[in-house]
Design a protein around this motif. Structure first.
Motif, PDB file in Angstrom:
ATOM      1  N   UNK A 781       0.822  -1.277  -0.036  1.00 14.93           N
ATOM      2  CA  UNK A 781      -0.044   0.013  -0.030  1.00 14.93           C
ATOM      3  C   UNK A 781       0.789   1.210   0.048  1.00 14.93           C
ATOM      4  N   UNK A 782       1.987   1.455   0.780  1.00 14.17           N
ATOM      5  CA  UNK A 782       3.078   2.487   1.055  1.00 14.17           C
ATOM      6  C   UNK A 782       4.171   2.152   0.455  1.00 14.17           C
ATOM      7  N   UNK A 783       4.824   3.040  -0.604  1.00  8.43           N
ATOM      8  CA  UNK A 783       6.052   2.691  -0.846  1.00  8.43           C
ATOM      9  C   UNK A 783       6.965   3.361  -0.330  1.00  8.43           C
ATOM     10  N   UNK A 784       8.242   3.127  -0.547  1.00  7.79           N
ATOM     11  CA  UNK A 784       9.620   3.899  -0.048  1.00  7.79           C
ATOM     12  C   UNK A 784       9.708   3.932   1.344  1.00  7.79           C
ATOM     13  N   UNK A 785       8.988   2.907   2.291  1.00 10.70           N
ATOM     14  CA  UNK A 785       8.872   3.073   3.690  1.00 10.70           C
ATOM     15  C   UNK A 785      10.345   3.167   4.445  1.00 10.70           C
ATOM     16  N   UNK A 786      11.259   2.191   4.192  1.00  7.83           N
ATOM     17  CA  UNK A 786      12.539   2.195   4.889  1.00  7.83           C
ATOM     18  C   UNK A 786      13.555   2.645   3.945  1.00  7.83           C
ATOM     19  N   UNK A 787      13.453   2.630   2.569  1.00 14.50           N
ATOM     20  CA  UNK A 787      14.112   3.334   1.656  1.00 14.50           C
ATOM     21  C   UNK A 787      13.627   3.305   0.224  1.00 14.50           C
ATOM     22  N   UNK A 788      14.292   4.151  -0.687  1.00 13.34           N
ATOM     23  CA  UNK A 788      13.590   4.536  -1.944  1.00 13.34           C
ATOM     24  C   UNK A 788      13.805   3.116  -2.676  1.00 13.34           C
ATOM     25  N   UNK A 789      12.935   3.000  -3.594  1.00 15.66           N
ATOM     26  CA  UNK A 789      13.208   1.927  -4.588  1.00 15.66           C
ATOM     27  C   UNK A 789      14.613   1.838  -5.392  1.00 15.66           C
ATOM     28  N   UNK A 790      15.087   3.042  -5.538  1.00 15.30           N
ATOM     29  CA  UNK A 790      16.557   3.339  -6.180  1.00 15.30           C
ATOM     30  C   UNK A 790      17.576   3.231  -5.087  1.00 15.30           C
ATOM     31  N   UNK A 791      17.167   3.019  -3.732  1.00 10.97           N
ATOM     32  CA  UNK A 791      18.175   2.990  -2.654  1.00 10.97           C
ATOM     33  C   UNK A 791      17.905   4.343  -1.979  1.00 10.97           C
ATOM     34  N   UNK A 792      19.014   5.400  -2.463  1.00  8.60           N
ATOM     35  CA  UNK A 792      18.564   6.655  -1.605  1.00  8.60           C
ATOM     36  C   UNK A 792      17.806   7.783  -2.820  1.00  8.60           C
ATOM     37  N   UNK A 793      17.276   8.525  -2.220  1.00  9.11           N
ATOM     38  CA  UNK A 793      16.167   9.339  -2.877  1.00  9.11           C
ATOM     39  C   UNK A 793      17.424  10.476  -3.660  1.00  9.11           C
ATOM     40  N   UNK A 794      16.873  11.059  -4.915  1.00 10.07           N
ATOM     41  CA  UNK A 794      17.883  11.772  -5.382  1.00 10.07           C
ATOM     42  C   UNK A 794      17.281  13.285  -5.856  1.00 10.07           C
ATOM     43  N   UNK A 795      17.772  14.057  -5.515  1.00  9.71           N
ATOM     44  CA  UNK A 795      17.218  15.380  -5.546  1.00  9.71           C
ATOM     45  C   UNK A 795      17.612  15.760  -7.028  1.00  9.71           C
ATOM     46  N   UNK A 796      16.811  16.481  -7.808  1.00  9.99           N
ATOM     47  CA  UNK A 796      17.158  16.919  -9.098  1.00  9.99           C
ATOM     48  C   UNK A 796      16.968  18.159  -9.518  1.00  9.99           C
ATOM     49  N   UNK A 797      17.998  18.890 -10.299  1.00 12.05           N
ATOM     50  CA  UNK A 797      17.911  20.277 -10.323  1.00 12.05           C
ATOM     51  C   UNK A 797      16.746  20.526 -11.289  1.00 12.05           C
ATOM     52  N   UNK A 798      15.916  21.540 -10.868  1.00 16.89           N
ATOM     53  CA  UNK A 798      14.606  21.868 -11.716  1.00 16.89           C
ATOM     54  C   UNK A 798      14.859  23.565 -12.378  1.00 16.89           C
TER      55      UNK A 798
END
Ligand code: SF4
Ligand code: SF4
Ligand code: SF4
Ligand code: FES
Length: 957
Positions: A781-798
């Motif tokens: 039901x809820x994703x990314x609980x302990x870690x993001x699917x890609x491991x660490x979340x990645x901030x992207x420049x916008x």
């Protein structure tokens, strides 16, 4: 035999469930039971199988205590308390059946019946009426009071609503309808007028139902215990005899319904109270707008023709698919392997979508497959994959009930995702705070008992600037969740991003003039989002359908990560998917660069798995996207298309470009239920099946896979998946599935996020949210609980890059487009239902200032011109849009909304920039040139359809 209700699941326990760690033990009729604190005596009794008569109570609504039918005796308590409004207490001793209670209940029932028509045998609710049932339960045998006194038996019926009647002569004023409209739907359209005997239900304002605020969701009809509010279809066809649980085929909420049948005729669609996305609620589309499925416009025979100026010829399925296959092979021999492709449909099932992409990759031998998500949520796929690692929303709909702050951006849930909107509004009534970022004053901004604290009415095309300004405030004011960022996200990417958003150029003060919103409001909204508790973002096509759609999605994910609002209930990043199965069509590998499960086609290991399973060699390079198919068709290198369940000629931007591309192809195969706009350019028409005519699954916006179950045979002889199987076999690529469950088994075997999905598991759970595999056998039901699917979340420049679509003296207004509640997408289904009572044409919304300066009045015909084309619509003068902005829906092909929209698209995914088109508007008196040509072409195609022949095909080359 009536086999409608499954007592295990459909029993009405009288009052809603309560959640509590504290269990209360009481004694009812000599038996002991323990229930959560706060539970009513009525519910406790029902849970142990004891029925207390009731009329005003139902377990979907809070108890009201008005009918006095549910009286009980409780040791130590005076009088006869109503069991529906009396909470259990520890050690309580309750008696539900005593001689005194029997007398009291009979007396109450006698009063009700004395003002009720005694026409049970001819009443449309006969056999399914709670008043009738309770009269039987209390043993009412005679009524001592005649009809001589005052009564309501002559009250006039309101038949104005196209789908249900209101017969006040049968009303017992139990208030259930009023509460359903308030608590379940959140529209507050009903009220009880008068007092005592004079009490009557009325649509607010004293109008009839059709002219009132009622949005025809059906909640009141569902709640009514008598025949007072009754579906017209039941009045006409009689009570249903059996039911099948299936899933709505309209929007991405994915409501579960009981299709209630009489023989093989659908009598009504009733929202399933066990539905995990909708919990027994519905909107006007799923509840009532299903008549299109048997509309006379349905085409039920395969047809072929050599040229689109020829009359159609009706042929057998064999002849049609043999002809299509021979044409596709001829084109490949003449123009090359890559000269043909396919388009999958978000309206079809997962299994059907999977098969079409498989057919393209395995039988066509290329990767020229795309889907309508290209024109809606492809930036969601890209943006969320880059930042979070998975191309899907992070939460369940129910998660909103834990949110303290709700940010709605570029979405209009009350119109496009109505059942979720009702849930959202319920949370707002409980005290959650709302931020709306939208150029338009959508309903949520100022609805009954739910108001946006901030409405940031930004200029179309400035989403990224707005998101940067919000991020700037959060970072420069130190509102970020640093421990979350340190623990869960890539440090270097965060450092780069925070430096970027902190720059003065990204401050609200610098960007306020760009967005057209006060800097102070942007700052205040940012503070609320970051520091207001659990904060959840819900967004829609107003975010994705821009030249920077993918950038905006990444900006949203950045905000959620920076504030730690991800990975638990009540928060998250939630794309509101438009069509019923747009999530599924993406999951199933419909994009030219991705195999099922979002795995890149260039990945040798993944490709090898599919090659082995499919017994073919796959091409390693991505194929053509839909816009590339059009360009290649115009360039002469793309010649054939298999299009299942999509109407690209209406839904894609720059209509004249699309129709020119279709006209340039030599074999267009359309599989659909109607001769839609695309089919007018087709050479082969394969009759499609509606959702009522096939088995399969849909995946909704919360990644929930739900079963679609066949309730009637396909009118055209084959379900859509069977048509694809036939075409594959005719192409020489064998497919031998016997049932869609075989296809799902294959999907599960090849898709890591689906390995535990099967029809048996779906039947067991009701529905499953992917990922559903060994690590999460019951779904996620809820994703990314302990870690993001890609491991660490990645901030992207916008970085904000203004769109090339700019206003100037010639085109000084910005057009943006959207949907309306009663119509759906290209309107092919809803236009063929009574929903046209609410919306029978697309209109152009224009602000009074802009209208006045152009001499435009409400209802005038206005011409809208852009760099792409011109069309004519009727004007609606309203302050819903800001000055400088105009707005229309796109549900009617003759409106030509997409004649106006341009070829601009998202830099990463080619998603069209539907939401920003520079236009000029002026008063006119004639249709546009395009509309005249459209009408001539449509008339001609209808003539060719009408003159279709049943002769054997003579068009083989
Ligand atoms: S219309 Fe039905 S639900 Fe509403 S008050 Fe009358 S009987 Fe009750
Ligand atoms: S149909 Fe829905 S909106 Fe209309 S009155 Fe009934 S509950 Fe309210
Ligand atoms: S909210 Fe969406 S899924 Fe639910 S009934 Fe309405 S259209 Fe169907
Ligand atoms: S059911 Fe309890 S008072 Fe009506």
């Amino acid at each position: 035999m009536i086999t409608l209700f499954d007592p295990k699941t459909d029993i009405d326990l009288g009052t809603p469930a309560r959640e509590s760690q504290v269990q209360i033990t009481l004694n009812i009729d000599g038996r002991s039971i323990s229930v959560p604190e706060g539970t009513s005596v009525m519910r406790a009794a029902a849970l142990m199988g004891t029925t207390i008569p009731k009329l005003c109570a139902t377990d979907s609504l809070e108890a009201f205590g008005s009918c006095r039918m549910c009286l009980v005796e409780i040791d130590g308590m005076r009088g006869y308390p109503a069991s529906c409004t009396t909470p259990v207490t520890e050690g309580m001793t309750v008696h539900t059946q005593t001689p005194k209670l029997a007398t009291l209940r009979r007396n109450v029932m006698e009063l009700y019946i004395s003002d009720h028509p005694l026409d049970c045998l001819t009443c449309s609710a006969n056999g399914n009426c709670e008043l009738q049932t309770v009269a039987g339960q209390v043993g009412l045998r005679e009524v001592r009071y005649g009809y001589e006194g005052e009564n309501h038996l002559e009250d006039v019926k309101d038949t104005s609503n196209p789908y249900f009647d209101y017969d006040p002569s049968k009303c017992i004023v139990c208030n259930r309808c009023v509460r359903a409209c308030e608590e379940t739907q959140g529209t507050f359209a009903l009220t009880i007028t008068g007092r005592g005997f004079e009490s009557r239900v009325a649509a607010a304002g004293g109008e009839n139902f059709l002219d009132s605020e009622c949005v025809s969701c059906g909640a009141c009809v569902q709640a009514c215990p008598t025949a007072t509010l009754m579906e017209k279809s039941v009045v006409e066809l009689g009570q249903p005899e059996r039911s099948v649980i299936t899933t709505c085929a309209y929007c991405g909420v994915g409501c579960s319904f009981r299709a209630e049948m009489k023989g093989d005729q659908l009598v009504r669609m009733v929202p399933d109270k066990n539905g995990q996305a909708n919990h027994g609620h519905s909107c006007v589309k799923g509840r009532f707008a299903w008549g299109y499925a048997t509309h006379p416009d349905r085409i039920t025979k395969p047809m072929i023709r050599k040229n689109i100026s020829d009359p159609w010829q009706e042929v057998s399925w064999d002849e049609a698919v043999t002809y299509a296959a021979s044409e596709f092979r001829r084109l490949q021999q003449k123009y090359g392997r890559d000269s043909i492709g396919g388009i999958t449909s978000s309206r079809c099932t997962n299994e059907e979508t999977y098969l079409v992409q498989k057919l393209v990759r395995a039988a066509f031998g290329n990767n020229n497959v795309d889907t309508c998500a290209r024109v809606c949520h492809s930036p969601t796929g890209y943006g969320l994959k880059q930042t979070l690692g998975e191309s899907a929303g992070t939460q369940s709909f129910d998660s909103v009930m834990q949110a303290d702050v709700i940010l709605v951006m570029g979405a209009n849930p009350s119109d496009a995702h109505p059942v979720f909107a009702s849930q959202l509004k319920r949370r707002l009534r409980e005290g959650a705070r709302l931020i709306v970022i939208d150029p338009r004053r959508i309903d949520l901004v100022d609805s009954v008992h739910a108001r946006a604290e901030y409405h940031l009415a930004l200029r179309p095309g400035t989403n990224v600037a707005m998101l940067n300004a919000l991020a700037h405030t959060i970072i420069t004011e130190g509102l970020q969740d640093q421990p979350f960022i340190d623990a869960r996200c890539e440090g270097n990417d965060f450092a780069r991003w925070s430096e970027f958003v902190s720059r003065a150029e990204n401050s609200p003060e610098a960007l306020a003039p760009v967005c057209g919103v006060d800097a102070a409001d942007i700052r205040a909204a940012a503070r609320l989002y970051a520091a207001g508790g659990n904060a959840a973002i819900y967004y829609g096509l107003g975010v994705t359908e821009h030249s920077q759609g993918s950038t905006a999605v990444m900006g949203i994910a950045n905000l959620a990560m920076a504030t730690g609002n991800i990975g638990r209930e009540g928060v998250g990043v939630n794309p509101l998917r438009g069509q019923n199965n747009v999530q599924g069509s993406c999951d199933m590998g419909s994009f030219p660069h991705e195999l099922p499960g979002y795995r890149h086609i260039s990945n040798e290991v993944v490709r090898a798995q599919f090659e082995q399973a499919w017994n073919v060699t796959l091409q390693p390079d991505p194929g053509l996207r839909i816009p590339n198919m059009f360009e290649s068709a115009l360039a002469g290198s793309f010649k054939g298309l298999y299009c299942q369940g999509e109407d690209i000629a209406q839904s894609d931007p720059n209509t004249q470009h699309v129709t020119a591309a279709l006209s340039a192809m030599e074999c267009v195969v359309v599989q659909d239920i109607f001769l839609n706009e695309t089919a007018k350019f087709a050479h082969v028409f394969l009759p499609g099946a509606s959702f009522l005519e096939k088995d399969g699954t849909f995946t909704n916006a919360e990644r929930r896979i739900s079963r679609v179950r066949k309730v009637m045979d396909p009118l055209g002889g084959k379900a859509d998946w069977e048509g694809t199987v036939a075409l594959a076999n005719a192409l020489g690529y064998p497919m031998s599935y016997k049932h869609p469950s075989d296809i799902m088994d294959e999907i599960a075997s090849l898709t890591p996020t689906f390995t535990n999905v099967s029809y048996a598991e779906l039947d067991r759970h009701g529905s499953l949210q992917w990922p559903c595999n060994a690590a999460a056998p019951d779904g996620t039901p809820t994703m990314h609980i302990d870690q993001f699917v890609r491991g660490k979340g990645r901030f992207m420049l916008t970085g904000y890059v203004p769109t090339e679509e700019k206003v100037n003296n010639r085109y000084p207004l910005l057009l943006t487009t959207g949907r309306i509640l009663s119509q759906y997408n290209v309107g092919a289904q809803t236009r063929r239902t009574e929903n046209v009572a609410w919306h029978d044409e697309d209109r152009l919304e224009i602000h009074p200032t802009d209208a006045e300066s152009r001499g435009i009045n409400e209802g005038d015909w206005v011409g809208i011109g852009s760099r792409a084309g011109q069309t004519v619509l009727r004007a609606r003068v309203t302050e819903r849009v800001a000055p400088g902005v105009v707005y229309t829906t796109f549900h009617f092909p003759e409106s030509g909304a997409n004649v106006i929209t341009t070829d601009n698209s998202d830099w990463a995914t080619n998603c069209p920039e539907y939401k920003v088109t520079a236009v000029e508007v002026s008063r006119v008196y004639h249709p546009s040139e395009w509309q005249k040509r459209f009408q001539e072409f449509t008339d001609e195609q209808h003539r060719l359809l009408k003159e279709r022949r049943g002769a054997k095909a003579e068009v083989r080359r």
